[in-house]
Write a protein that holds these residues in place. Sequence first.
Motif, PDB file in Angstrom:
ATOM      1  N   PRO A   1     -63.815  67.902   5.049  1.00 38.58           N
ATOM      2  CA  PRO A   1     -62.274  67.853   5.015  1.00 38.58           C
ATOM      3  C   PRO A   1     -61.927  68.252   6.816  1.00 38.58           C
ATOM      4  O   PRO A   1     -60.922  67.679   7.431  1.00 38.58           O
ATOM      5  N   ASN A   2     -63.057  68.741   7.593  1.00 38.16           N
ATOM      6  CA  ASN A   2     -62.834  68.906   8.923  1.00 38.16           C
ATOM      7  C   ASN A   2     -62.920  67.794   9.786  1.00 38.16           C
ATOM      8  O   ASN A   2     -62.406  67.942  11.063  1.00 38.16           O
ATOM      9  N   CYS A   3     -63.366  66.644   9.124  1.00 41.54           N
ATOM     10  CA  CYS A   3     -63.300  65.364  10.074  1.00 41.54           C
ATOM     11  C   CYS A   3     -62.167  64.644   9.312  1.00 41.54           C
ATOM     12  O   CYS A   3     -61.559  64.073   9.996  1.00 41.54           O
ATOM     13  N   THR A   4     -62.064  64.399   7.989  1.00 44.22           N
ATOM     14  CA  THR A   4     -60.827  63.623   7.558  1.00 44.22           C
ATOM     15  C   THR A   4     -59.502  64.144   7.867  1.00 44.22           C
ATOM     16  O   THR A   4     -58.524  63.414   7.769  1.00 44.22           O
TER      17      THR A   4
ATOM     18  N   ASP B   1     -56.799  61.630   9.626  1.00 42.27           N
ATOM     19  CA  ASP B   1     -55.347  61.484   9.450  1.00 42.27           C
ATOM     20  C   ASP B   1     -54.563  61.613  10.427  1.00 42.27           C
ATOM     21  O   ASP B   1     -53.555  60.876  10.537  1.00 42.27           O
ATOM     22  N   ASP B   2     -54.659  62.601  11.402  1.00 41.77           N
ATOM     23  CA  ASP B   2     -53.972  62.955  12.558  1.00 41.77           C
ATOM     24  C   ASP B   2     -53.874  61.450  13.398  1.00 41.77           C
ATOM     25  O   ASP B   2     -52.997  61.282  13.915  1.00 41.77           O
ATOM     26  N   TYR B   3     -55.119  60.921  13.383  1.00 45.90           N
ATOM     27  CA  TYR B   3     -55.309  59.514  14.157  1.00 45.90           C
ATOM     28  C   TYR B   3     -54.503  58.460  13.590  1.00 45.90           C
ATOM     29  O   TYR B   3     -54.415  57.631  13.989  1.00 45.90           O
ATOM     30  N   GLY B   4     -54.296  58.608  12.105  1.00 44.73           N
ATOM     31  CA  GLY B   4     -53.555  57.497  11.524  1.00 44.73           C
ATOM     32  C   GLY B   4     -54.641  56.451  11.030  1.00 44.73           C
ATOM     33  O   GLY B   4     -54.389  55.470  10.638  1.00 44.73           O
ATOM     34  N   LEU B   5     -55.754  56.905  10.721  1.00 43.45           N
ATOM     35  CA  LEU B   5     -56.913  56.209  10.151  1.00 43.45           C
ATOM     36  C   LEU B   5     -57.582  56.633   8.977  1.00 43.45           C
ATOM     37  O   LEU B   5     -58.479  56.067   8.687  1.00 43.45           O
ATOM     38  N   LEU B   6     -57.106  57.670   8.490  1.00 42.26           N
ATOM     39  CA  LEU B   6     -57.799  58.094   7.133  1.00 42.26           C
ATOM     40  C   LEU B   6     -57.292  56.994   6.237  1.00 42.26           C
ATOM     41  O   LEU B   6     -58.759  56.860   5.274  1.00 42.26           O
TER      42      LEU B   6
ATOM     43  N   GLY C   1     -56.893  70.547   1.801  1.00 38.46           N
ATOM     44  CA  GLY C   1     -55.798  69.509   2.050  1.00 38.46           C
ATOM     45  C   GLY C   1     -56.101  68.293   2.484  1.00 38.46           C
ATOM     46  O   GLY C   1     -55.405  67.347   2.600  1.00 38.46           O
ATOM     47  N   TYR C   2     -57.511  67.959   2.654  1.00 31.83           N
ATOM     48  CA  TYR C   2     -58.091  66.600   2.944  1.00 31.83           C
ATOM     49  C   TYR C   2     -59.465  66.355   2.380  1.00 31.83           C
ATOM     50  O   TYR C   2     -60.025  67.331   1.817  1.00 31.83           O
TER      51      TYR C   2
ATOM     52  N   GLY D   1     -64.120  65.329  20.613  1.00 30.35           N
ATOM     53  CA  GLY D   1     -62.968  64.353  21.207  1.00 30.35           C
ATOM     54  C   GLY D   1     -61.751  64.842  20.882  1.00 30.35           C
ATOM     55  O   GLY D   1     -61.030  64.746  21.659  1.00 30.35           O
ATOM     56  N   TRP D   2     -61.490  65.228  19.798  1.00 27.67           N
ATOM     57  CA  TRP D   2     -60.189  65.606  19.239  1.00 27.67           C
ATOM     58  C   TRP D   2     -59.456  66.821  19.974  1.00 27.67           C
ATOM     59  O   TRP D   2     -58.629  66.947  20.544  1.00 27.67           O
ATOM     60  N   VAL D   3     -60.490  67.743  20.253  1.00 25.74           N
ATOM     61  CA  VAL D   3     -60.050  69.107  20.926  1.00 25.74           C
ATOM     62  C   VAL D   3     -59.860  68.803  22.475  1.00 25.74           C
ATOM     63  O   VAL D   3     -58.873  69.190  23.112  1.00 25.74           O
ATOM     64  N   LEU D   4     -60.624  68.069  22.849  1.00 24.55           N
ATOM     65  CA  LEU D   4     -60.917  67.756  24.454  1.00 24.55           C
ATOM     66  C   LEU D   4     -59.551  67.047  24.753  1.00 24.55           C
ATOM     67  O   LEU D   4     -58.697  67.541  25.479  1.00 24.55           O
ATOM     68  N   ALA D   5     -59.214  65.924  23.912  1.00 19.64           N
ATOM     69  CA  ALA D   5     -57.745  65.332  23.957  1.00 19.64           C
ATOM     70  C   ALA D   5     -56.751  66.100  23.918  1.00 19.64           C
ATOM     71  O   ALA D   5     -55.612  66.100  24.816  1.00 19.64           O
ATOM     72  N   GLU D   6     -56.646  66.969  22.821  1.00 17.21           N
ATOM     73  CA  GLU D   6     -55.487  67.995  22.746  1.00 17.21           C
ATOM     74  C   GLU D   6     -55.337  68.898  23.855  1.00 17.21           C
ATOM     75  O   GLU D   6     -54.277  68.954  24.374  1.00 17.21           O
ATOM     76  N   HIS D   7     -56.391  69.207  24.488  1.00 19.30           N
ATOM     77  CA  HIS D   7     -56.118  70.071  25.684  1.00 19.30           C
ATOM     78  C   HIS D   7     -55.579  69.209  26.900  1.00 19.30           C
ATOM     79  O   HIS D   7     -54.842  69.767  27.692  1.00 19.30           O
ATOM     80  N   VAL D   8     -56.345  68.011  26.891  1.00 19.91           N
ATOM     81  CA  VAL D   8     -55.752  67.370  27.698  1.00 19.91           C
ATOM     82  C   VAL D   8     -54.184  66.746  27.831  1.00 19.91           C
ATOM     83  O   VAL D   8     -53.522  67.108  28.959  1.00 19.91           O
TER      84      VAL D   8
END
Length: 423
Positions: free
Chosen positions: A53-56, A60-65, A102-103, A315-322
Motif C-alpha cells: 500500500p505504500n506504493c499503490t 493512485d495519486d499519479y492516476g495510474l493505479l 486504504g490502498y 521520486g514522489w517525495v522529491l517531486a512534492e518538495h520541488v
Amino acid sequence: MSSNDSPPDVLIVGGGIGGLGAAYALARQVVRVRVLEQAPEFGEVGAGLQLAPNCTRILDDYGLLDEAMALGVAPEAMVMRDAVDGTELTRLDLRDLEKRYGYPYLVIHRSDLHGLLLRACLRAGVDLVTSQRAVRYDNTPTGARVEFADGHTEQAEMVIAADGLHSTARTLLVDDEPVSSAYVAYRGTVPATDPRAADVDLREVVVHVGPRCHFVHYGLRGGELLNQVAVFESPKALAGVTDWGTPDELDAAFSRTCSVVQDGLPHLWRDKWWRMYDRDPIPTWVSGNIALLGDSAHPPLQYLAQGAIMAIEDGWVLAEHVGRHHHAGSVDWAAALAAYDAVRPEHCRRVVTTSRAWGELWHLDGTPRAQRNVLLRAHDTYDYSFVDWLYGPTALLPADEPPMFEPIALASVDPGTADAPST
C-alpha cells in the motif's frame, strides 16, 4: 527516442523504474525533465514485483493505479510456510490490509510496471534518450553536469542519479562497494495452464522459509502466469569461489524441502541467476545539486519486497518538495533537495537493515528454526503493528510537516524496532 532542443531543468541518469517514476513525478510539477538511459532501449528484465500500500497509494495519486491493477493481480492473502514440512506459520489477510491502509496490495510483472511508467512519461512530455552511459558527475555554479562515455556533456539545474547498485555518482558521497550476502536468486514464470500452476493457489503470495533458503510463488498478469523465485545461500560464495550460485548449488540447497517447493524447481530459468547484494546505508544522498535515488542510494536485499517501492517513494517525495519550492516559475532547488535529504535516508536505512535481519530470520535451521516457527504461529493475522511503519504514509515527510495523504489510525509502534515482515 532522442533528445529535443529545449534544455531540461532536471537530468535523470537511469531509465529504470526509479528513474522513470521520478521523471513522471517531476513532470507533474511543470519542470522539464530529460532521462538518459545507457541501454539501447528502455526496458526491464526479471519477473514479478510486489507493490504494498505504500506504493499503490502513490500510483493512485499519479492516476495510474487502475492501469496497474488491470496489469497485475491483487492477491487475497500473504502466507508464510515452513519449507521443510510445508506447514503454515503465519499470514496476512490482504483484503483486510487494504481496508486498514486504504490502498491494495498488488503483484505485477516488472516489465509491466516499467512500461506503465514509460507510457506516463511519454504522455507528460518527458524527454527520453537511450545509449547514454554516464562516466562522471560534477557540480557547477548554476547546477550540475554529467559527462557521458561518448565524450559529450549535459547540464541542468538538478541531476538525479538513478544509476543503480554500481552507481558512479555515489562516489561523490562515499567510497564503498556493494556488500555480497552470499545468497542468489533464480526466477521463472509458468503459464496458468501448466499443471504446476494448478497445484498452487494463485490468489495467495506464498513464501516457504527454510534452512538457508526460501521459495516464493504468486500469480501475475491477471492470473495468467505463476511467478516463482528460489533463493539460497551459496557455499561457493562463502568459500570465495568466483563462479558461485550455479544450478548444482540450487538443487543441493533445496534437497530438504517439501514437495510443493521441489515441484517448482524444474520450472525456474537455469541459464541466469541474480546474486544478491546491498550496500551499507549512508546518511546523506545529496552533493550540491546532485541527488541519489533508488538503488544508487539504498539497494536492499529483497526480503521486505521494498526495493522498487523505495525508489518510487523517493521520486514522489522529491517531486512534492520541488512543487513546494516552485514559485513564480522558479524552483529553489537547494531547499527541495535539503527537504528530500531530511526525510528519505533514515527511513530507507531502516528498510535496508531490517531486510538483512528478516533474511536471517527466514533462513534459520535447527533449534532456532523451531523457535521461530513457534513465534510466527502465535502471531495474530490482524495485528499490523509490525508493518504500520512500512505500509503507512509515515515514511514520506519529516515529523514537523503536514501530511500529504489523509492520516490513518496507526497502532503505537516503537520506531526503533526492526521487525517488519513481507514476502
